[in-house]
Design a protein around this motif. Structure first.
Motif: not given
Length: 158
Positions: A48-55
């Motif tokens: 979820e942390i990675f998804r929130r960055t939209k990288m």
């Protein structure tokens, strides 16, 4: 160390050399425990942390982001643990060496752990994601399959 000393679980000379030696001996376990405290293993929160960055997929995200969120997976935990060891090593507070280890089997899985080696002692596996710290021999099925796998790579921290 202080608590262990007061509880009688550790004995050492209370001069500088004695304290430094005791610190270096106790360090792998202390780093293991500190890593689990700072970066508890949680795949869902980490994703979820990675998804929130939209990288984009396979992009790199600073370890600080996971530390602030207090979550990670094996690779974050091990990079943090070995990074701390490196910092303490530069200050002359370590004995032995520590490596980042990774086993990647395409289309099956990937896993990371640390390996601590000190002259005169058996190598120690530090795998906070699997809550394991011990010798390769005591690693059970995980140890036989992953820690000693022919595709396992050892990357020296020094």
């Amino acid at each position: 160390m202080r608590t262990k000393l007061l509880n009688g679980k550790m004995r050492f000379a209370t001069n500088r050399e004695g304290v430094m030696h005791a610190f270096a001996i106790d360090l792998p376990q202390a780093l293991f425990d500190f890593t689990k405290e700072c970066l508890p293993y949680n795949e869902l929160s980490t994703a979820e942390i990675f998804r929130r960055t939209k990288m984009l997929a396979d992009s790199e995200l600073a370890l600080d982001v996971y530390l602030e969120a207090k979550t990670g997976v094996c690779r974050h935990m091990v990079l943090f643990l070995v990074g701390l060891f490196e910092l303490l090593s530069k200050l002359g507070l370590t004995q032995g060496s520590m490596s980042v280890c990774r086993c990647y089997i395409p289309n099956l899985f990937s896993h990371a752990w640390a390996r601590f080696e000190q002259e005169g002692s058996e190598a120690l596996i530090l795998d906070p994601a699997q809550n394991f710290i011990g010798s390769l021999e005591n690693g059970g099925e995980m140890g036989k399959f992953v820690y000693d796998h022919e595709l396992a790579k050892f990357l020296s921290a020094q």
